[in-house]
Structure formats: C-alpha cells, structure tokens
Design an enzyme around this catalytic site. Structure first.
Site, PDB file in Angstrom:
ATOM      1  N   CYS A 333     -62.593  10.658  13.810  1.00 13.31           N
ATOM      2  CA  CYS A 333     -62.119  11.908  14.426  1.00 13.31           C
ATOM      3  C   CYS A 333     -61.530  11.619  15.816  1.00 13.31           C
ATOM      4  O   CYS A 333     -60.478  10.987  15.910  1.00 13.31           O
ATOM      5  CB  CYS A 333     -63.246  12.936  14.474  1.00 13.31           C
ATOM      6  SG  CYS A 333     -62.668  14.643  14.653  1.00 13.31           S
ATOM      7  N   HIS A 430     -65.634  13.100   8.738  1.00 11.84           N
ATOM      8  CA  HIS A 430     -67.034  12.970   9.143  1.00 11.84           C
ATOM      9  C   HIS A 430     -67.905  12.846   7.900  1.00 11.84           C
ATOM     10  O   HIS A 430     -67.554  13.319   6.824  1.00 11.84           O
ATOM     11  CB  HIS A 430     -67.479  14.207   9.928  1.00 11.84           C
ATOM     12  CG  HIS A 430     -66.860  14.333  11.279  1.00 11.84           C
ATOM     13  ND1 HIS A 430     -67.189  13.517  12.332  1.00 11.84           N
ATOM     14  CD2 HIS A 430     -65.942  15.222  11.755  1.00 11.84           C
ATOM     15  CE1 HIS A 430     -66.492  13.893  13.402  1.00 11.84           C
ATOM     16  NE2 HIS A 430     -65.730  14.910  13.068  1.00 11.84           N
TER      17      HIS A 430
END
Length: 485
Positions: A333, A430
């Site tokens: 991310c 994630h």
C-alpha cells in the site's frame, strides 16, 4: 431488542478490545446472537466491512469472534490519524472529512445521531450488544464532548463493566481514582470490575479486590490471567511492535521500518507466527540491520510525510544498499507508493499539496486522489503461480512507467508490480499473507525452506476459542449477562 453491556477501561491499552472479542465468542458459544459495537475508534488499522466501507480492525476481529459479517455499524466513527493533531474522519464506513483535534471536538455531537442510528440497527438484530469504550471515562478534560465512554453510556443507559490492567501497575488506584472522578449518575452505571492480565497466584490480590469493592460498591466480575494466546490476535495499536533483536540461526529475517503513521501492520502477523521466520520492527533512530533477508515497507496513513521521515532517518540509503547487495524488498500500500519514482498530492488529500521523490526502486508513479478504494479482492500472483485473497484500502492511482512485470493481478488489473530482477515488489493488497499457499510460495522465493501448512485465519479462530474458554473459567459470565440491560 437486544440487551447491552459496555466495557470501559481505566486507561488505554488495558485489553478492552481483546476482552470484547473473547466475550463475543463466549456468548456466541452459549447460543446468543452477539454484535460488537464501538461508537468511536482511533486507529490506522482498518478493515473492509460487508457494505464495502471501513471499520476498525478490532471491530472486524470482534465480528469474526461473534461469527457474523463485519458491518460499518459496528464502528460508526473511525478516526485515522494523519498527523500529531489531525485525523481523517470515517463515518459509517465512508470518508466524512478531515479535522484537527480542536475542531473535531466541535463536531462530535453532530456525529452522535449517526452513532445512535448504528447502535439501534445492531440492537434490532441481536440478543446481546457488547460495546467497547475508548480510552477512559475519567478523562474529565474530554467529557463535555465525549461520545465514546460515558457520553454514550449515559444517554443510552448502557450498563458498564470497568476493566483495569494489573500488569501495568497501580490498578487499585486506577479503579478507585476512576470512581472518585465520576459524578454519581455515571458511577451508578458501572456494575462491576474486571481485572485483566494478572500474573501469579490470584489469591495474592484478594486484599486489592476487597479494597476496590468496599470503596466503590462495584461487583467483582473476575480476574483474567495473563494469556499468552492473545499474541496471536491482530493488535489495534502500534505500541505492541517490538524493536530490533539479534538474528536467530537458521531463520529468515524480515525487517520492517516503523513509520510514524504505520497502518495495517497486522499484514505481518502471519509472518510473525511462521516457524523459521523472524520479523523485527525497527524504531526510529536505529539503522536498518544489514543482515536482513527481506525489508517490508508497510502501509501508512500519510505516504508523503512518512516517506520524508524515512529519508530523514537514512533508511532510504539502507534500503538501497540492501537491494544492491542482493536483498529483497516488499512494499504494501503506502510502502508500495514509496518504492516508485514519485508520489504527488495535487489535491491536498494528506494535508498540504505537494510531491516527493520516491525511492526509485520500482518504475511507477503515484498520484493521490480524493476517492478511496475500499474493497475485498481475490487475486493471483503470476510469478509465484498461486492465488491469494486480501483487501484494498487506499487513496491514489499508481501508474506503471513501462518496465517491470506484474506482481499481483485481479481480474486482469494490476494491483502491484515487481522489478525486472524480481527482487523489489509492491502491491496494494493488504492481508496477502493470510493464505498458506501464497505465504509459502513467497517465503520460498525469499530463501525459507520448509512447508507452510495453516491459513492464518485458522490460527486466529483457534485463539478466539481458547480466549473464550479462558474467560468462561475466570470471569462470571452469568453475572456479566445479568448486569446487561
């Protein structure tokens, strides 16, 4: 309509989140429809709810403990810190705005109606709602605009069990001090006390319990021992992360620089639990160790600010030296965005407008956008030949500049790239290490031998069962249920 019981604490990090999770599983095992609820949470560890919005990771875990899908109504107000004084406000799963601490106090009451709306939705579908407070009800400086503790319990007349952590020391004073600071109508809402994380012979605390009950008049709901199993549950706050340690012989060593606004660091939990793997979080002021096998740049709530911090620490030089000497790097991310050529914020998504040169290890550029991508994903890693599951929570479009190859694909779209030599990887996904097949393939590529057998979700679920069993043994669950209303 459901009965409700609220767990408040004598302070932050006394174990409220874990206790609510354990009670969710324990009361579910007793045949009740249980729902967790936290009026307001402050955390950069977020999860995707069934409606597609964000909630705190702790409430996601509590929903899992109750064996129900996570809902945005379980955490209607989520504050995601972006600076020392400012945070993004997520309301019922969607970005509501950004506020500094002093201005947020002014808008709390405007949010309270939505908090009550979410609470009533959960009550309509449950037998028991377990409510988690935030911080402490004794924070009298915040009481006027509180919606997280007595500011919620008093208008809804929700009974309270007060949690104190004896492992921190001073628990008798913390409980009695809380009693002393609360007005009579708030004291009356507290029905009893839970003492958490006791080590040793609990009989040694009989005198302490006697003092607490005599001074406050509150019931003793029980004493929970120090439970090592809770280390296998996702943590809510970064205070649990450990510093550097000496390398253990034969272990694959994974190094994680601890960024100030680190987010969703529980991505690393499956690796921390993996035999033969050592994960160390490096605190500021410490160079990244040279003997690491893999460096992971984790997620962050403020990519540009944390990228600048990383450079100020000299970690950018450590990472580049690591790559030059054959090491591997993974960015997740915000960490993925940092690995590129540049990160731009023309719209002031993270505060002031601006841009920052990235580490230049991946040939991508990122432009931060106001719209946030929040979704669960099923994906494939071509180079590893395995599938994976996870979720996205990010702002920003990352554009490949031509070189490199796909690292993670979902529906034909790229959710991450890798360098030509395959040693630098980045992704928006994630939770990618959740599945054993992906974890084993990835770690084998990094040099770990041996077979990974268990999905991390199985380990977490077993831990929730173990936690529930311990709470059944050490707490008076009948008394807790009787105290609910």
């Amino acid at each position: 309509m459901a009965r409700s019981l609220m767990l408040q604490g004598t302070g932050s990090d006394v174990g409220k989140s874990v206790l609510v999770a354990g009670l969710c599983r324990a009361f579910h095992n007793r045949g009740l429809k249980v729902r967790p609820f936290k009026p307001q949470n402050m955390s950069n560890n977020a999860a995707v709810a069934k409606e597609g919005g964000e909630i705190g990771r702790a409430q996601w875990l509590q929903a899992r403990a109750a064996r129900v899908p996570p809902s945005v109504h379980m955490n209607p107000v989520l504050l995601k810190p972006e600076s020392d004084t400012g945070a993004q406000i997520v309301l019922q799963g969607q970005v509501y705005g950004r506020a500094e601490a002093h201005t947020y106090q002014e808008c709390k009451q405007d949010l309270f109606a939505r908090v009550i709306e979410s609470y009533e939705r959960l009550k309509a579908e449950a037998d028991l709602v377990l409510v988690e407070g935030a911080g402490s009800p004794a924070e009298v400086n915040l009481r006027a605009t509180d919606i997280a503790n007595m500011g919620f319990a008093l208008p809804t007349q929700t009974p309270v069990a007060l949690v104190g952590d004896i492992n921190r020391g001073g628990v008798i004073a913390a409980v009695v001090g809380t009693y002393a600071l609360l007005p009579p109508e708030e004291r009356a809402l507290i029905k009893g006390v839970i003492i958490n994380q006791f080590r040793g012979d609990v009989r040694l605390f009989d005198g302490g319990l006697k003092t607490i009950t005599e001074v406050t008049g509150w019931q003793d709901f029980g004493v929970v021992p120090f439970l090592r199993c809770v280390r296998d549950l996702p943590a809510e706050d970064a205070v649990v992360l450990e510093g550097a340690s000496e390398k253990r012989k034969g272990h694959l060593r994974i190094v994680v620089p601890m960024l100030p606004r680190i987010a969703n660091f529980d991505d690393l939990d499956p690796l921390r639990a993996e035999p033969g793997v050592e994960v160390i979080f490096i605190r500021p002021g410490t160079p990244l160790p040279r003997d690491g096998d893999l460096i992971v740049l984790p997620g962050t709530k403020a990519t540009i600010a944390d990228l600048r911090f990383l450079k100020a620490e000299g970690w950018d030089l450590d990472i580049k030296a690591h790559v030059r000497t054959g090491g591997r790097v993974l960015g997740i991310c915000g960490g993925y965005q940092m690995l590129g050529i540049r990160v731009s914020d023309p719209n002031g998504v993270e505060g002031a407008t601006g841009e920052e040169e990235g580490l230049g290890l991946l040939n991508v550029e990122t432009i931060l956008q106001k719209n946030k991508e929040v979704r669960e994903v099923m994906a494939h890693a071509p180079v590893l030949g395995v599938d994976l599951v996870g979720y996205e929570i990010h702002t920003g479009d990352t554009i490949s500049m031509g070189s490199g190859s796909p690292f993670i694909l979902s529906g034909g779209a790229s959710l991450g790239v890798m360098s030509k030599d395959g040693r630098v990887m980045g992704t928006y996904v994630h939770g990618l290490f959740e599945k054993a097949a992906f974890r084993q393939a990835f770690l084998s590529r990094c040099g770990k031998a041996g077979e990974t057998l268990q999905d991390h979700s199985q380990r977490v679920d077993q831990t929730l069962d173990d936690l529930a069993e311990a709470l059944e043994k050490h707490l008076d669950l009948d008394a807790l249920y009787a105290a609910s209303r």
